[in-house]
Design an enzyme around this catalytic site. Structure first.
Site, PDB file in Angstrom:
ATOM      1  N   CYS A  12       0.866  -1.180   0.000  1.00 19.71           N
ATOM      2  CA  CYS A  12       0.000   0.000   0.000  1.00 19.71           C
ATOM      3  C   CYS A  12       0.904   1.231   0.000  1.00 19.71           C
ATOM      4  O   CYS A  12       2.110   1.141   0.243  1.00 19.71           O
ATOM      5  CB  CYS A  12      -0.919   0.003   1.216  1.00 19.71           C
ATOM      6  SG  CYS A  12      -0.054   0.182   2.795  1.00 19.71           S
ATOM      7  N   HIS A  43       5.700  -4.411   9.052  1.00 20.05           N
ATOM      8  CA  HIS A  43       5.733  -5.755   9.619  1.00 20.05           C
ATOM      9  C   HIS A  43       6.102  -6.793   8.562  1.00 20.05           C
ATOM     10  O   HIS A  43       5.265  -7.523   8.038  1.00 20.05           O
ATOM     11  CB  HIS A  43       4.397  -6.084  10.283  1.00 20.05           C
ATOM     12  CG  HIS A  43       4.297  -5.547  11.674  1.00 20.05           C
ATOM     13  ND1 HIS A  43       3.107  -5.309  12.313  1.00 20.05           N
ATOM     14  CD2 HIS A  43       5.268  -5.189  12.569  1.00 20.05           C
ATOM     15  CE1 HIS A  43       3.344  -4.828  13.521  1.00 20.05           C
ATOM     16  NE2 HIS A  43       4.635  -4.754  13.693  1.00 20.05           N
ATOM     17  N   HIS A  81       3.364   2.636  11.635  1.00 18.29           N
ATOM     18  CA  HIS A  81       2.240   2.375  12.539  1.00 18.29           C
ATOM     19  C   HIS A  81       1.858   3.574  13.404  1.00 18.29           C
ATOM     20  O   HIS A  81       0.852   3.524  14.114  1.00 18.29           O
ATOM     21  CB  HIS A  81       2.589   1.184  13.442  1.00 18.29           C
ATOM     22  CG  HIS A  81       3.115   0.013  12.680  1.00 18.29           C
ATOM     23  ND1 HIS A  81       4.462  -0.259  12.581  1.00 18.29           N
ATOM     24  CD2 HIS A  81       2.477  -0.931  11.942  1.00 18.29           C
ATOM     25  CE1 HIS A  81       4.635  -1.336  11.821  1.00 18.29           C
ATOM     26  NE2 HIS A  81       3.458  -1.755  11.424  1.00 18.29           N
ATOM     27  N   CYS A 103       2.111   6.378   8.698  1.00 15.06           N
ATOM     28  CA  CYS A 103       1.154   6.341   7.594  1.00 15.06           C
ATOM     29  C   CYS A 103       0.154   7.489   7.743  1.00 15.06           C
ATOM     30  O   CYS A 103      -0.392   7.703   8.833  1.00 15.06           O
ATOM     31  CB  CYS A 103       0.427   5.003   7.587  1.00 15.06           C
ATOM     32  SG  CYS A 103      -0.929   4.915   6.389  1.00 15.06           S
ATOM     33  N   GLU A 133       0.164   0.022  16.328  1.00 12.96           N
ATOM     34  CA  GLU A 133      -0.776   1.061  15.887  1.00 12.96           C
ATOM     35  C   GLU A 133      -1.739   1.475  17.003  1.00 12.96           C
ATOM     36  O   GLU A 133      -1.891   2.679  17.262  1.00 12.96           O
ATOM     37  CB  GLU A 133      -1.540   0.620  14.638  1.00 12.96           C
ATOM     38  CG  GLU A 133      -2.436   1.729  14.091  1.00 12.96           C
ATOM     39  CD  GLU A 133      -3.189   1.332  12.831  1.00 12.96           C
ATOM     40  OE1 GLU A 133      -4.263   1.914  12.592  1.00 12.96           O
ATOM     41  OE2 GLU A 133      -2.721   0.448  12.091  1.00 12.96           O
ATOM     42  N   THR A 172      -6.503   0.592  11.564  1.00 18.80           N
ATOM     43  CA  THR A 172      -6.781   0.649  10.125  1.00 18.80           C
ATOM     44  C   THR A 172      -6.711  -0.698   9.422  1.00 18.80           C
ATOM     45  O   THR A 172      -7.233  -0.840   8.317  1.00 18.80           O
ATOM     46  CB  THR A 172      -5.793   1.607   9.430  1.00 18.80           C
ATOM     47  OG1 THR A 172      -4.449   1.132   9.636  1.00 18.80           O
ATOM     48  CG2 THR A 172      -5.929   3.023   9.970  1.00 18.80           C
ATOM     49  N   CYS A 200      -8.610   1.433   6.567  1.00 15.97           N
ATOM     50  CA  CYS A 200      -8.060   2.190   5.444  1.00 15.97           C
ATOM     51  C   CYS A 200      -8.491   1.562   4.126  1.00 15.97           C
ATOM     52  O   CYS A 200      -8.829   0.371   4.055  1.00 15.97           O
ATOM     53  CB  CYS A 200      -6.535   2.288   5.540  1.00 15.97           C
ATOM     54  SG  CYS A 200      -5.640   0.793   5.085  1.00 15.97           S
ATOM     55  N   ASN A 230      -2.661  -7.154   8.812  1.00 12.46           N
ATOM     56  CA  ASN A 230      -3.486  -7.168   7.605  1.00 12.46           C
ATOM     57  C   ASN A 230      -3.316  -8.467   6.822  1.00 12.46           C
ATOM     58  O   ASN A 230      -4.264  -8.948   6.202  1.00 12.46           O
ATOM     59  CB  ASN A 230      -3.212  -5.925   6.742  1.00 12.46           C
ATOM     60  CG  ASN A 230      -1.890  -5.976   6.019  1.00 12.46           C
ATOM     61  OD1 ASN A 230      -1.775  -6.547   4.944  1.00 12.46           O
ATOM     62  ND2 ASN A 230      -0.870  -5.355   6.597  1.00 12.46           N
ATOM     63  N   SER A 273       2.396  -5.089   3.499  1.00 11.81           N
ATOM     64  CA  SER A 273       3.807  -4.871   3.805  1.00 11.81           C
ATOM     65  C   SER A 273       4.704  -5.952   3.203  1.00 11.81           C
ATOM     66  O   SER A 273       5.863  -6.076   3.589  1.00 11.81           O
ATOM     67  CB  SER A 273       4.007  -4.815   5.328  1.00 11.81           C
ATOM     68  OG  SER A 273       3.455  -5.953   5.956  1.00 11.81           O
TER      69      SER A 273
END
EC number: 1.17.7.4
Length: 317
Positions: A12, A43, A81, A103, A133, A172, A200, A230, A273
């Site tokens: 991303c 990560h 994060h 971010c 985060e 997110t 997000c 994620n 990531s």
């Protein structure tokens, strides 16, 4: 073997920007040495190792403040994060040069928490315990932000929330279905709650892609680090929403060929990531894989770690 490449997948913009900032710091001779990254820049252990190979030390601890206290000089890079205001303040007090790779989507949530708590709100924050985060988000207003990950924790929230203005928001990178279910339960308990869903866009579209595209495959392989929330959520979405079994692997070496028995079509996606070259190695392997041909079973292709970092232009003196 047939391979279905789930799209969109992979990096991303927040991850790319964070890696670029860290790489630019390495290339900038004017920044004080040594250069430290406060936690994993993103990560993914391969990215962390690539920066270690460039002489950048990743510093970790039970939390960001504990990790920061081990740094006495040089430059500190804050990760994608986000970071709490107290950690930022302490870094300044220690005289460290700061490179902030937070971010922008995470910072939007920080601004929201700052704005609402200043207006007298308490904040219910849906996120993963132990993840950096939520740590940064809670640090914006630690006396007024309450972290929950599971439904039973809603009953443990302070009784004062029944009488106060409340906002619910979230990490997110959570599963959008998990967040929606928790928000529904919170709304039933606190009908006056104000909802700001901060999943997000990159997380949302990658989860929806898995939900919509993995259902006609027998298996999904998610390429992502075990610490990548994620990435883990993508495997969860495949199992719970698409109805397709899924495994998460850090790279090709972790692929268990037993998973492929009886599988004709395998889907592949990757976390936000996960470096693209690492995912490509998995796709290339599966595309040529033949269970009856041992020559197609080699899972040790060479990958130059330096190649997974974004290139930076030479800095002019």
């Amino acid at each position: 073997m047939k391979v279905k490449k789930i799209s969109p997948r992979g990096y991303c913009y927040g991850v790319v920007d964070a890696m670029k900032l860290a790489n630019e710091a390495v290339a900038n001779p004017d920044l004080p040495r040594p250069i430290h990254i406060l936690g994993m820049i993103v990560h993914n252990r391969h990215v962390t190792q690539a920066f270690e190979d460039l002489g950048v030390k990743t510093v970790d601890g039970e939390d960001r403040m504990q990790a920061l206290e081990t740094i006495d000089r040089g430059t500190v890079v804050f990760t994608a994060h986000g970071i709490s205001p107290l950690v930022r303040k302490r870094a300044i007090e220690k005289g460290l040069t700061i490179v902030d790779a937070s971010c922008p989507d995470v910072l939007v949530t920080h601004d929201l928490i700052r704005e609402k708590t200043a207006e007298g709100y308490d904040v219910i924050y849906i996120g993963k315990h132990g993840h950096p985060e939520p740590e940064g988000a809670i640090g914006v207003a630690p006396d007024h932000v309450h972290l929950i990950q599971y439904e039973h924790e809603i009953d443990q929230l302070p009784s004062r929330l029944f009488e106060r203005k409340i906002l619910v928001t979230n990490q997110t990178t959570m599963s959008q279905w998990d967040v929606s279910a928790l928000i529904e339960t919170i709304q039933a308990r606190y009908p006056h709650v104000e909802v700001h869903n901060e999943i997000c866009n990159a997380t949302q579209v990658r989860q929806e892609a898995v939900a919509e595209q993995a259902g006609d495959c027998e298996l999904l392989i998610v390429v992502g680090d075990p610490k990548s929330n994620n990435s883990n959520r993508l495997a969860q979405v495949s199992k719970e929403i698409a109805g397709t079994n899924a495994y998460r692997i850090g790279d090709l070496s972790e692929l268990d060929l037993n998973w492929l028995e009886g599988v004709e079509t395998v889907a592949v996606t990757s976390g936000a990531s996960t470096p693209t070259p690492i995912t490509k190695k998995v796709i290339d392997f599966l595309s040529q894989y033949d269970p009856d041909d041992l020559s197609t079973h080699d899972k040790t292709p060479f990958l130059e770690l330096r190649s997974i970092l974004p290139k930076v232009k030479a800095l002019r003196k």
